[in-house]
Design an enzyme around this catalytic site. Structure first.
Site, PDB file in Angstrom:
ATOM      1  N   GLU A 283      49.358  41.962  26.858  1.00  0.00           N
ATOM      2  CA  GLU A 283      48.235  42.384  27.715  1.00  0.00           C
ATOM      3  C   GLU A 283      46.912  41.973  27.073  1.00  0.00           C
ATOM      4  O   GLU A 283      45.984  41.552  27.764  1.00  0.00           O
ATOM      5  CB  GLU A 283      48.268  43.896  27.957  1.00  0.00           C
ATOM      6  CG  GLU A 283      49.504  44.379  28.713  1.00  0.00           C
ATOM      7  CD  GLU A 283      49.762  43.626  30.013  1.00  0.00           C
ATOM      8  OE1 GLU A 283      48.795  43.238  30.691  1.00  0.00           O
ATOM      9  OE2 GLU A 283      50.946  43.396  30.336  1.00  0.00           O
ATOM     10  N   TRP A 286      46.525  38.588  28.096  1.00  0.00           N
ATOM     11  CA  TRP A 286      45.953  38.385  29.441  1.00  0.00           C
ATOM     12  C   TRP A 286      44.431  38.412  29.377  1.00  0.00           C
ATOM     13  O   TRP A 286      43.735  37.693  30.096  1.00  0.00           O
ATOM     14  CB  TRP A 286      46.458  39.449  30.419  1.00  0.00           C
ATOM     15  CG  TRP A 286      47.758  39.059  31.074  1.00  0.00           C
ATOM     16  CD1 TRP A 286      49.006  39.476  30.731  1.00  0.00           C
ATOM     17  CD2 TRP A 286      47.925  38.155  32.185  1.00  0.00           C
ATOM     18  NE1 TRP A 286      49.945  38.886  31.558  1.00  0.00           N
ATOM     19  CE2 TRP A 286      49.303  38.074  32.459  1.00  0.00           C
ATOM     20  CE3 TRP A 286      47.046  37.400  32.963  1.00  0.00           C
ATOM     21  CZ2 TRP A 286      49.823  37.276  33.482  1.00  0.00           C
ATOM     22  CZ3 TRP A 286      47.563  36.604  33.991  1.00  0.00           C
ATOM     23  CH2 TRP A 286      48.935  36.547  34.238  1.00  0.00           C
ATOM     24  N   TRP A 314      38.318  35.551  56.451  1.00  0.00           N
ATOM     25  CA  TRP A 314      38.104  36.951  56.065  1.00  0.00           C
ATOM     26  C   TRP A 314      37.549  37.748  57.231  1.00  0.00           C
ATOM     27  O   TRP A 314      36.795  37.249  58.060  1.00  0.00           O
ATOM     28  CB  TRP A 314      37.109  37.047  54.896  1.00  0.00           C
ATOM     29  CG  TRP A 314      37.564  36.374  53.640  1.00  0.00           C
ATOM     30  CD1 TRP A 314      37.041  35.255  53.071  1.00  0.00           C
ATOM     31  CD2 TRP A 314      38.658  36.769  52.797  1.00  0.00           C
ATOM     32  NE1 TRP A 314      37.723  34.924  51.928  1.00  0.00           N
ATOM     33  CE2 TRP A 314      38.727  35.842  51.730  1.00  0.00           C
ATOM     34  CE3 TRP A 314      39.597  37.811  52.826  1.00  0.00           C
ATOM     35  CZ2 TRP A 314      39.667  35.914  50.715  1.00  0.00           C
ATOM     36  CZ3 TRP A 314      40.532  37.888  51.812  1.00  0.00           C
ATOM     37  CH2 TRP A 314      40.567  36.955  50.783  1.00  0.00           C
ATOM     38  N   ASN A 349      46.236  50.283  35.836  1.00  0.00           N
ATOM     39  CA  ASN A 349      46.439  48.880  36.235  1.00  0.00           C
ATOM     40  C   ASN A 349      47.333  48.720  37.457  1.00  0.00           C
ATOM     41  O   ASN A 349      47.035  47.934  38.357  1.00  0.00           O
ATOM     42  CB  ASN A 349      47.020  48.092  35.056  1.00  0.00           C
ATOM     43  CG  ASN A 349      47.263  46.638  35.423  1.00  0.00           C
ATOM     44  OD1 ASN A 349      46.330  45.933  35.775  1.00  0.00           O
ATOM     45  ND2 ASN A 349      48.517  46.212  35.382  1.00  0.00           N
ATOM     46  N   TRP A 367      37.950  39.248  48.744  1.00  0.00           N
ATOM     47  CA  TRP A 367      38.183  39.824  47.407  1.00  0.00           C
ATOM     48  C   TRP A 367      36.876  40.063  46.663  1.00  0.00           C
ATOM     49  O   TRP A 367      36.779  40.934  45.803  1.00  0.00           O
ATOM     50  CB  TRP A 367      39.130  38.948  46.574  1.00  0.00           C
ATOM     51  CG  TRP A 367      38.659  37.539  46.293  1.00  0.00           C
ATOM     52  CD1 TRP A 367      38.981  36.410  46.990  1.00  0.00           C
ATOM     53  CD2 TRP A 367      37.805  37.097  45.222  1.00  0.00           C
ATOM     54  NE1 TRP A 367      38.376  35.307  46.435  1.00  0.00           N
ATOM     55  CE2 TRP A 367      37.648  35.700  45.349  1.00  0.00           C
ATOM     56  CE3 TRP A 367      37.154  37.735  44.172  1.00  0.00           C
ATOM     57  CZ2 TRP A 367      36.873  34.926  44.479  1.00  0.00           C
ATOM     58  CZ3 TRP A 367      36.378  36.982  43.301  1.00  0.00           C
ATOM     59  CH2 TRP A 367      36.243  35.598  43.463  1.00  0.00           C
ATOM     60  N   TRP A 390      40.986  39.950  40.214  1.00  0.00           N
ATOM     61  CA  TRP A 390      40.818  39.961  41.684  1.00  0.00           C
ATOM     62  C   TRP A 390      41.348  38.672  42.297  1.00  0.00           C
ATOM     63  O   TRP A 390      42.020  38.679  43.330  1.00  0.00           O
ATOM     64  CB  TRP A 390      39.351  40.207  42.067  1.00  0.00           C
ATOM     65  CG  TRP A 390      39.063  41.673  42.113  1.00  0.00           C
ATOM     66  CD1 TRP A 390      38.556  42.431  41.094  1.00  0.00           C
ATOM     67  CD2 TRP A 390      39.337  42.577  43.201  1.00  0.00           C
ATOM     68  NE1 TRP A 390      38.494  43.748  41.493  1.00  0.00           N
ATOM     69  CE2 TRP A 390      38.953  43.861  42.774  1.00  0.00           C
ATOM     70  CE3 TRP A 390      39.855  42.417  44.473  1.00  0.00           C
ATOM     71  CZ2 TRP A 390      39.080  44.991  43.586  1.00  0.00           C
ATOM     72  CZ3 TRP A 390      39.981  43.530  45.295  1.00  0.00           C
ATOM     73  CH2 TRP A 390      39.606  44.798  44.849  1.00  0.00           C
TER      74      TRP A 390
HETATM   75  C1  LIG Z   1      41.893  44.103  40.624  1.00  0.00           C
HETATM   76  C2  LIG Z   1      41.864  44.291  39.126  1.00  0.00           C
HETATM   77  C3  LIG Z   1      40.647  44.360  38.461  1.00  0.00           C
HETATM   78  C4  LIG Z   1      40.606  44.519  37.067  1.00  0.00           C
HETATM   79  N1  LIG Z   1      39.395  44.588  36.435  1.00  0.00           N
HETATM   80  C5  LIG Z   1      39.344  44.716  35.086  1.00  0.00           C
HETATM   81  C6  LIG Z   1      38.103  44.786  34.407  1.00  0.00           C
HETATM   82  O1  LIG Z   1      37.016  44.699  34.993  1.00  0.00           O
HETATM   83  N2  LIG Z   1      38.128  44.976  33.054  1.00  0.00           N
HETATM   84  C7  LIG Z   1      39.294  45.044  32.354  1.00  0.00           C
HETATM   85  O2  LIG Z   1      39.261  45.193  31.129  1.00  0.00           O
HETATM   86  N3  LIG Z   1      40.478  44.939  32.973  1.00  0.00           N
HETATM   87  C8  LIG Z   1      40.548  44.783  34.313  1.00  0.00           C
HETATM   88  N4  LIG Z   1      41.767  44.718  34.932  1.00  0.00           N
HETATM   89  C9  LIG Z   1      42.987  44.621  34.115  1.00  0.00           C
HETATM   90  C10 LIG Z   1      43.688  45.943  33.771  1.00  0.00           C
HETATM   91  O3  LIG Z   1      43.877  46.708  34.926  1.00  0.00           O
HETATM   92  C11 LIG Z   1      42.928  46.770  32.745  1.00  0.00           C
HETATM   93  O4  LIG Z   1      42.584  45.979  31.634  1.00  0.00           O
HETATM   94  C12 LIG Z   1      43.785  47.936  32.242  1.00  0.00           C
HETATM   95  O5  LIG Z   1      44.182  48.752  33.310  1.00  0.00           O
HETATM   96  C13 LIG Z   1      42.994  48.733  31.236  1.00  0.00           C
HETATM   97  O6  LIG Z   1      43.714  49.846  30.828  1.00  0.00           O
HETATM   98  P1  LIG Z   1      44.255  49.972  29.338  1.00  0.00           P
HETATM   99  O7  LIG Z   1      43.146  49.679  28.381  1.00  0.00           O
HETATM  100  O8  LIG Z   1      44.915  51.282  29.226  1.00  0.00           O
HETATM  101  O9  LIG Z   1      45.294  48.792  29.293  1.00  0.00           O
HETATM  102  P2  LIG Z   1      46.527  48.519  28.306  1.00  0.00           P
HETATM  103  O10 LIG Z   1      47.729  48.383  29.156  1.00  0.00           O
HETATM  104  O11 LIG Z   1      46.572  49.477  27.201  1.00  0.00           O
HETATM  105  O12 LIG Z   1      46.193  47.052  27.764  1.00  0.00           O
HETATM  106  C14 LIG Z   1      45.435  46.811  26.567  1.00  0.00           C
HETATM  107  C15 LIG Z   1      44.281  45.891  26.854  1.00  0.00           C
HETATM  108  O13 LIG Z   1      44.740  44.631  27.344  1.00  0.00           O
HETATM  109  C16 LIG Z   1      43.819  44.114  28.304  1.00  0.00           C
HETATM  110  N5  LIG Z   1      44.507  43.984  29.599  1.00  0.00           N
HETATM  111  C17 LIG Z   1      45.492  44.756  30.091  1.00  0.00           C
HETATM  112  N6  LIG Z   1      45.904  44.297  31.293  1.00  0.00           N
HETATM  113  C18 LIG Z   1      45.136  43.222  31.567  1.00  0.00           C
HETATM  114  C19 LIG Z   1      45.075  42.296  32.660  1.00  0.00           C
HETATM  115  N7  LIG Z   1      45.906  42.380  33.704  1.00  0.00           N
HETATM  116  N8  LIG Z   1      44.161  41.315  32.613  1.00  0.00           N
HETATM  117  C20 LIG Z   1      43.326  41.181  31.564  1.00  0.00           C
HETATM  118  N9  LIG Z   1      43.345  42.015  30.489  1.00  0.00           N
HETATM  119  C21 LIG Z   1      44.239  43.025  30.496  1.00  0.00           C
HETATM  120  C22 LIG Z   1      42.680  45.114  28.414  1.00  0.00           C
HETATM  121  O14 LIG Z   1      41.633  44.711  27.578  1.00  0.00           O
HETATM  122  C23 LIG Z   1      43.333  46.402  27.935  1.00  0.00           C
HETATM  123  O15 LIG Z   1      42.414  47.333  27.407  1.00  0.00           O
HETATM  124  C24 LIG Z   1      41.823  44.580  36.339  1.00  0.00           C
HETATM  125  C25 LIG Z   1      43.038  44.520  37.021  1.00  0.00           C
HETATM  126  C26 LIG Z   1      43.056  44.382  38.396  1.00  0.00           C
HETATM  127  C27 LIG Z   1      44.392  44.301  39.100  1.00  0.00           C
END
Ligand SMILES: Cc1cc2nc3c(=O)[nH]c(=O)nc-3n(C[C@H](O)[C@H](O)[C@H](O)COP(=O)(O)OP(=O)(O)OC[C@H]3O[C@@H](n4cnc5c(N)ncnc54)[C@H](O)[C@@H]3O)c2cc1C
Length: 484
Positions: A283, A286, A314, A349, A367, A390
């Site tokens: 993650e 990602w 749209w 997420n 979007w 997005w």
């Molecule tokens: C529509 C949409 C919009 C999003 N907008 C953002 C945003 O503005 N900022 C953001 O940080 N994340 C965003 N995410 C990705 C993800 O949802 C969040 O990073 C995550 O939910 C944060 O929770 P956590 O720190 O507990 O994640 P954990 O599961 O603990 O993951 C650890 C870290 O990995 C990174 N990460 C995790 N999942 C993703 C992912 N899919 N893409 C990129 N990095 C990821 C984050 O930095 C996160 O803190 C988005 C996802 C979606 C579907």
């Protein structure tokens, strides 16, 4: 030895593993500055991010004080303020950690040229990524488009460098009077909401700042990391790290995360299996991939990565957009997510994917409307992650979910929140419904609704779109651009 250095804090609001701060701290005396830049072509921060920034700067200021340093806050155009400050304080070295949005890169490049031209040493560092966006490429040297090979190639580059300790001491350089008058108090910046003060839920949910970040990470290593791989899809559980806003503002670095996780696992102190740890690191991967995409596609937040989507038909429907924003769509999992977002500035997420898919596909709204709402309301609103995610859900992004993958918010709820605990937490007016009815209350029997005191259309809205109709309309719209 350098006598006077200046470190410019931006998205790196921490002392530990801060390579640019470490470099500035080698000088005999150091100025630490944060500049609130609201007039340039950088995207203005959203409301929730402004709240976070305010709290994070308070924490940073206290941390610097405790080391003998001082945080000076300015407001205005860095291109004017920094050279003036450097000249009047006779600064010899300026340091910063890099940012990756195009307007920031352009600004930093111009500043570097101007300051170097004036004989100042300018040093920039990677303080927020495991790999610079240009360091991971395909075999032929082109940018990566697919996550799995990206992450494999990133891993093949080897272990990231070990994190740096925080500087032991800092010596604050007194500022000349000409600059002192420009220093702002945090309250003057007006970053926190007052009338109305909508940030109560944020205050309850978060501790911005480096200490808060490290405490959250330690907590995660000891607890939720165990079972992270299967648990991360369960929104009712506290099963993810919630480090995203801390990472966004640079209160913790991915290098610190990487190495602390490795050390905790080697010593047997981390909860969870190797699979949990690998999933968590992927993650973080990602996040790296999103920055890679943003660097190579500067318009990621506004322009379809896949240009076929430029012709997408749209819908325009402000009423549906408002209902989505307020958590009043009549679809429980969607509304629960949107209310969690409004209350805490964060959303799980799995639910982010569901609410985004619902907006784009069932409501057929652009979007970019959703991206903008998230930008304003998320405490972790991130220029790379938000835009890339997005576009990923829309199907217009790199390595995106295929267009025909339309999440059904009812089955998503039944699968990932089977007892409806997440829905009950955020939509208390549905709490009395059974586990079977709570995901689609409009189908519950009259007796079940009466018993739970739910009146569809009164205490909770009827669905704003029929899910089967919305799904088919989206498929038809996607077919029109695929064939056309
Ligand atoms: C529509 C949409 C919009 C999003 N907008 C953002 C945003 O503005 N900022 C953001 O940080 N994340 C965003 N995410 C990705 C993800 O949802 C969040 O990073 C995550 O939910 C944060 O929770 P956590 O720190 O507990 O994640 P954990 O599961 O603990 O993951 C650890 C870290 O990995 C990174 N990460 C995790 N999942 C993703 C992912 N899919 N893409 C990129 N990095 C990821 C984050 O930095 C996160 O803190 C988005 C996802 C979606 C579907």
């Amino acid at each position: 030895m350098t006598k006077r250095a200046l470190h410019w804090f931006r998205d790196d609001l921490r002392l530990a593993d801060n390579p640019a701060l470490t470099c500035a701290a080698e000088a005999e005396a150091t100025v630490c500055v944060y500049i609130l830049d609201e007039g340039s072509d950088r995207r203005p921060l959203g409301g929730a991010s402004r709240w976070w920034l305010s709290r994070s700067l308070t924490a940073l200021s206290e941390a610097l004080d405790s080391k003998g340093g001082r945080l000076d806050i300015l407001r205005g155009d860095p291109e004017k303020l920094l050279p003036a400050l450097v000249e009047s304080a006779r600064i010899e070295r300026v340091t910063w950690n890099r940012r990756y949005e195009a307007p920031s890169i352009a600004l930093d490049t111009r500043l570097k040229e101007a300051l170097s031209g004036a004989g100042v040493e300018v040093r920039s560092f990677n303080g927020s990524l495991l790999n610079e966006p240009w360091q991971v490429t395909t075999r032929t040297g082109t940018p990566m488009k697919v996550f799995t090979p990206y992450w494999r190639a990133a891993r093949e580059r080897g272990e990231p460098d070990a994190p740096l300790p925080a500087p032991k001491r800092l010596t604050a350089l007194p500022l000349p009077d000409s600059i002192k008058g420009k220093i702002c108090g945090l309250a003057e910046l007006g970053l926190e909401p007052t009338n109305p003060d909508w940030a109560g839920g944020l205050r309850e949910s978060w501790t911005p700042g480096e200490h808060g970040a490290l405490a959250r990470f330690d907590n995660f290593l000891d607890g939720a990391l165990g079972g992270y791989a299967p648990g991360r899809d369960k929104p009712a559980r506290d099963s993810t790290s919630r480090l995203s806003p801390h990472l966004r503002f640079g209160e913790i670095s991915p290098r610190q995360i990487w190495h602390a996780l490795g050390t905790a696992r080697e010593s047997g102190e981390a909860a969870g299996s190797a699979t949990d740890a690998e999933k968590f690191l992927s993650e973080i991967g990602w996040r790296e991939f999103s920055y890679h995409l943003l660097f190579h596609n500067p318009d990621l937040a506004t322009r379809n990565y896949d240009s076929r989507f430029d012709a997408f038909p749209w819908n325009r429907d402000d009423d549906s957009l408002r209902r989505w924003q307020r958590g009043l769509t009549g679809i429980p999992l969607v509304d629960a997510g949107m209310r969690e977002l409004w209350h805490t500035g964060w959303m799980h997420n799995r639910v982010r994917m569901v609410v985004a898919s619902f907006l784009i596909k069932h409501l057929l709204l652009d979007w970019r409307e959703g991206e903008a709402w998230f930008w304003d309301t998320l405490v972790d609103a991130d220029p790379a992650n938000n835009a890339a995610s997005w576009q990923w859900v829309a199907g217009s992004g790199a390595d995106a979910a295929p267009y025909f993958r339309i999440f059904n918010p009812v089955t998503q709820g039944e699968t990932h929140d089977p007892q409806g605990a997440y829905i009950r937490r955020w939509i208390p007016e549905l709490a009395g419904l059974s586990d079977g009815d709570i995901h689609q209350p409009w189908k519950a029997s009259a007796a079940a609704l009466r018993e739970a005191s739910v009146r569809i259309g009164e205490t909770y809205p009827a669905p704003i779109v029929d899910l089967a109709f919305g799904r088919q309309r989206a498929l038809d719209a996607f077919a029109s651009i695929r064939n056309g």
